[in-house]
Design a protein around this motif. Structure first.
Motif, PDB file in Angstrom:
ATOM      1  N   GLY A  41      62.164  43.150  12.524  1.00 10.30           N
ATOM      2  CA  GLY A  41      60.863  42.837  13.091  1.00 10.30           C
ATOM      3  C   GLY A  41      59.908  42.126  12.155  1.00 10.30           C
ATOM      4  O   GLY A  41      58.733  41.974  12.481  1.00 10.30           O
ATOM      5  N   GLY A  42      60.391  41.710  10.996  1.00  6.78           N
ATOM      6  CA  GLY A  42      59.531  41.008  10.054  1.00  6.78           C
ATOM      7  C   GLY A  42      59.066  39.670  10.589  1.00  6.78           C
ATOM      8  O   GLY A  42      59.695  39.081  11.472  1.00  6.78           O
ATOM      9  N   SER A  43      57.970  39.206  10.050  1.00 10.15           N
ATOM     10  CA  SER A  43      57.406  37.917  10.441  1.00 10.15           C
ATOM     11  C   SER A  43      56.840  37.243   9.191  1.00 10.15           C
ATOM     12  O   SER A  43      56.140  37.881   8.403  1.00 10.15           O
ATOM     13  N   PHE A  44      57.158  35.987   9.018  1.00  9.34           N
ATOM     14  CA  PHE A  44      56.679  35.252   7.846  1.00  9.34           C
ATOM     15  C   PHE A  44      55.235  34.808   8.029  1.00  9.34           C
ATOM     16  O   PHE A  44      54.862  34.305   9.082  1.00  9.34           O
ATOM     17  N   GLN A  45      54.442  34.996   6.971  1.00  9.31           N
ATOM     18  CA  GLN A  45      53.055  34.554   6.986  1.00  9.31           C
ATOM     19  C   GLN A  45      52.923  33.116   6.493  1.00  9.31           C
ATOM     20  O   GLN A  45      51.888  32.502   6.657  1.00  9.31           O
ATOM     21  N   ASN A  46      53.990  32.620   5.873  1.00  7.53           N
ATOM     22  CA  ASN A  46      53.944  31.274   5.287  1.00  7.53           C
ATOM     23  C   ASN A  46      55.124  30.431   5.772  1.00  7.53           C
ATOM     24  O   ASN A  46      55.741  29.714   5.008  1.00  7.53           O
ATOM     25  N   SER A  47      55.409  30.499   7.070  1.00  5.74           N
ATOM     26  CA  SER A  47      56.593  29.822   7.598  1.00  5.74           C
ATOM     27  C   SER A  47      56.555  28.316   7.371  1.00  5.74           C
ATOM     28  O   SER A  47      57.600  27.700   7.151  1.00  5.74           O
ATOM     29  N   ASP A  48      55.373  27.685   7.390  1.00  5.07           N
ATOM     30  CA  ASP A  48      55.287  26.246   7.143  1.00  5.07           C
ATOM     31  C   ASP A  48      55.763  25.909   5.733  1.00  5.07           C
ATOM     32  O   ASP A  48      56.505  24.945   5.531  1.00  5.07           O
ATOM     33  N   LYS A  49      55.352  26.723   4.752  1.00  2.29           N
ATOM     34  CA  LYS A  49      55.770  26.504   3.366  1.00  2.29           C
ATOM     35  C   LYS A  49      57.273  26.735   3.220  1.00  2.29           C
ATOM     36  O   LYS A  49      57.963  25.959   2.562  1.00  2.29           O
ATOM     37  N   ILE A  50      57.780  27.801   3.851  1.00  3.48           N
ATOM     38  CA  ILE A  50      59.212  28.102   3.777  1.00  3.48           C
ATOM     39  C   ILE A  50      60.017  26.970   4.394  1.00  3.48           C
ATOM     40  O   ILE A  50      61.013  26.515   3.822  1.00  3.48           O
ATOM     41  N   LEU A  51      59.599  26.495   5.549  1.00  5.70           N
ATOM     42  CA  LEU A  51      60.314  25.419   6.215  1.00  5.70           C
ATOM     43  C   LEU A  51      60.287  24.135   5.395  1.00  5.70           C
ATOM     44  O   LEU A  51      61.315  23.444   5.277  1.00  5.70           O
ATOM     45  N   ALA A  52      59.160  23.818   4.796  1.00  5.39           N
ATOM     46  CA  ALA A  52      59.068  22.618   3.952  1.00  5.39           C
ATOM     47  C   ALA A  52      60.023  22.717   2.762  1.00  5.39           C
ATOM     48  O   ALA A  52      60.705  21.748   2.413  1.00  5.39           O
ATOM     49  N   LYS A  53      60.077  23.902   2.139  1.00  8.82           N
ATOM     50  CA  LYS A  53      60.991  24.110   1.002  1.00  8.82           C
ATOM     51  C   LYS A  53      62.444  24.019   1.454  1.00  8.82           C
ATOM     52  O   LYS A  53      63.289  23.471   0.755  1.00  8.82           O
ATOM     53  N   LEU A  54      62.734  24.560   2.626  1.00  8.74           N
ATOM     54  CA  LEU A  54      64.096  24.529   3.142  1.00  8.74           C
ATOM     55  C   LEU A  54      64.535  23.105   3.457  1.00  8.74           C
ATOM     56  O   LEU A  54      65.663  22.708   3.145  1.00  8.74           O
ATOM     57  N   ILE A  55      63.657  22.316   4.035  1.00  9.41           N
ATOM     58  CA  ILE A  55      63.979  20.915   4.328  1.00  9.41           C
ATOM     59  C   ILE A  55      64.221  20.148   3.032  1.00  9.41           C
ATOM     60  O   ILE A  55      65.171  19.362   2.925  1.00  9.41           O
TER      61      ILE A  55
END
Length: 84
Positions: A41-55
């Motif tokens: 049930g976790g939710s990321f508070q910084n998903s935009d940053k995580i996605l940018a790093k992943l890309i």
């Protein structure tokens, strides 16, 4: 041998293997942790940053794969993801 010299002695080859294994395991364990976190049930508070790093990591992985193939003497044809 110094970086960029074109040759790769046993120490250089070993470094490539160790670094590759290390990074692969780091990504694998991180992704497993992400799955557990989200499954509980976790939710990321910084998903935009995580996605940018992943890309950026994905782009770097393809650049790495192309460099390896070129180092092995392969010169194409290349799929779109390896066309730099």
């Amino acid at each position: 041998m110094p970086p960029g010299s074109g040759g790769c002695d046993l120490a250089c080859q070993t470094k490539i293997i160790i670094d590759g294994d290390s990074i692969a395991k780091l990504f694998e364990s991180t992704c497993e942790g992400i799955e557990r976190f989200l499954d509980k049930g976790g939710s990321f508070q910084n998903s935009d940053k995580i996605l940018a790093k992943l890309i950026a990591a994905e782009d770097a992985a393809y650049e790495f794969q192309r460099a390896v193939l070129e180092g092995m003497g392969y010169n194409g044809p290349w799929p779109k993801c390896l066309s730099l």
